[in-house]
Design a protein around this motif. Structure first.
Motif, PDB file in Angstrom:
ATOM      1  N   GLN A 134       0.840  -1.134   0.104  1.00  0.00           N
ATOM      2  CA  GLN A 134       0.023  -0.069  -0.030  1.00  0.00           C
ATOM      3  C   GLN A 134       0.804   1.060   0.148  1.00  0.00           C
ATOM      4  O   GLN A 134       0.342   2.334   0.241  1.00  0.00           O
ATOM      5  N   ASP A 136       2.792   4.179  -1.845  1.00  0.00           N
ATOM      6  CA  ASP A 136       2.946   4.626  -3.257  1.00  0.00           C
ATOM      7  C   ASP A 136       4.029   5.466  -3.323  1.00  0.00           C
ATOM      8  O   ASP A 136       4.015   6.563  -2.947  1.00  0.00           O
ATOM      9  N   LYS A 139       3.316   9.193  -4.683  1.00  0.00           N
ATOM     10  CA  LYS A 139       2.382   9.914  -4.103  1.00  0.00           C
ATOM     11  C   LYS A 139       3.167  10.975  -3.157  1.00  0.00           C
ATOM     12  O   LYS A 139       4.105  10.483  -2.327  1.00  0.00           O
TER      13      LYS A 139
END
Ligand code: NDP
Length: 331
Positions: A134, A136, A139
């Motif tokens: 999870q 990223d 990001k």
């Protein structure tokens, strides 16, 4: 003004207590036992500090008696929560104390502390960032983000269990204030790895609190040993404590999550800071040519909204490490 600090003997909480006392606040700290309370009182040596015993975070009404005894308290800082990855039972040892402890604190404030106007919950950057599958890399994480980890995934191992404990405890607090009629403003503190010296004295330099063990495990290396390939983001404990004070002192912090990130680190960079400042160290030299590769797995962040509310600069890595390590070497 009297401030209640749950888990007052913790690494971060001791700094909060110290800064509160310096600013003239009275402090009521909760600890799990009389022995821990007396030990803390002896460290703090200040008449403005008193403790209450709250033996279990998960017991119904855990904080009721402590708050009934202290109608003078107008600020409640909830820092107590397990921070360890060595547990056998993720649900009972991590999730429940975190989530139910937070709810028990908020219920006690609602029922027995109507005069309490400000509440600060110590959450974590692990409630903001995603990890493992999870994570990223592209990001830029900010104050609006939530770790996507589910309750079931959190139960799968103690690391995800700790992450989940912080996420679901923080969520429970947001839900509580959304549903219940409360008299207080609430703020959340979301720090990543917290480094820095202990506020008073080191109890056992072989075993520091979980986040400082990142630095301490380097100190325990000998020349010639491998430095683990590892990095993340950090903030200094004195800034974390200061942010807890700002969170209840400034109205701009009400209903906000404060994402307290100073910058990133790798163990190689930390090892080189130690070598530069402590020439007689046994810590091996770091290989900073590995940093660009390690950095690919480190969360990018934008906490400009937090910085604006706080109005102070975070301490840089070198200062945090030098003060952490200096205290260990002198202990
Ligand atoms: P410490 O382990 O030093 O302090 C934790 C505090 O919580 C202690 O007072 C401890 O009491 C209490 N506590 C832990 N488990 C329980 C339990 N099951 N029941 C009752 N009390 C309990 O950790 P930190 O100071 O680092 O952490 C303080 C807070 O900051 C926690 O909420 C943590 O999640 C959060 N945080 C910490 C970060 C870090 O890197 N250090 C980063 C982000 C968030 P006792 O001493 O009796 O065990």
């Amino acid at each position: 003004t009297s401030v209640f600090v749950s888990g007052a003997n913790g690494f971060i909480a001791q700094h909060i207590v110290k800064q509160l006392l310096t600013k003239g606040y009275n402090v009521i700290g909760s600890v799990r036992s009389k022995a821990k309370g007396e030990e803390l009182k002896a460290l703090i040596k200040d008449e403005k500090f008193a403790y209450e015993i709250v033996p279990s975070l998960t017991e119904d009404g855990a904080f009721d008696d402590a708050l009934k005894k202290h109608p003078e308290v107008s600020v409640f800082l909830h820092t107590a929560s397990p921070f360890t990855f060595s547990v056998n039972d993720v649900e009972n040892d991590l999730m429940k104390p975190a989530v139910n402890g937070t709810l028990n604190a908020l219920r006690a404030i609602k029922e027995h502390g109507p005069q309490i106007k400000r509440v600060v919950v110590t959450s974590s950057a692990v409630a903001v960032f995603g990890f493992g599958p999870q994570f990223d890399a592209n990001k830029v994480y900010n104050e609006d983000d939530w770790n996507p980890v589910t309750y079931e995934q959190a139960l799968s191992n103690p690391v995800f269990g700790y992450f989940g404990s912080k996420k679901f405890a923080e969520k429970a607090a947001h839900d509580f204030v959304a549903k219940e009629k409360v008299n207080f403003g609430i703020s959340f503190i979301n720090p990543p790895y917290v480094f820095g010296p202990q506020a008073y004295a080191i109890k056992d330099k072989a075993n520091l609190n979980t986040s400082n063990e990142v630095v301490n495990k380097l100190i325990k290396l000998s020349k010639g040993e491998e430095i683990p390939v590892e990095g993340s983001v950090f903030v200094d404990v004195r800034d974390v404590a200061r942010a807890h004070l700002v969170a209840f002192e400034k109205d701009e912090a009400i209903s906000k999550r404060l994402l307290l990130v100073s910058g990133s680190y790798t163990l190689d960079t930390i090892a080189n800071i130690i070598n530069k400042k402590f020439p007689h160290t046994t810590v091996p030299k770091g290989d900073e040519s590995r940093n660009s590769e390690i950095t690919k797995a480190i969360h990018k962040f934008d906490n400009s909204r937090t910085q604006k509310i706080l109005g102070f600069e975070f301490k840089p890595l070198e200062e945090s490490i030098v003060d952490t390590v200096g205290q260990i070497y002198n202990a």
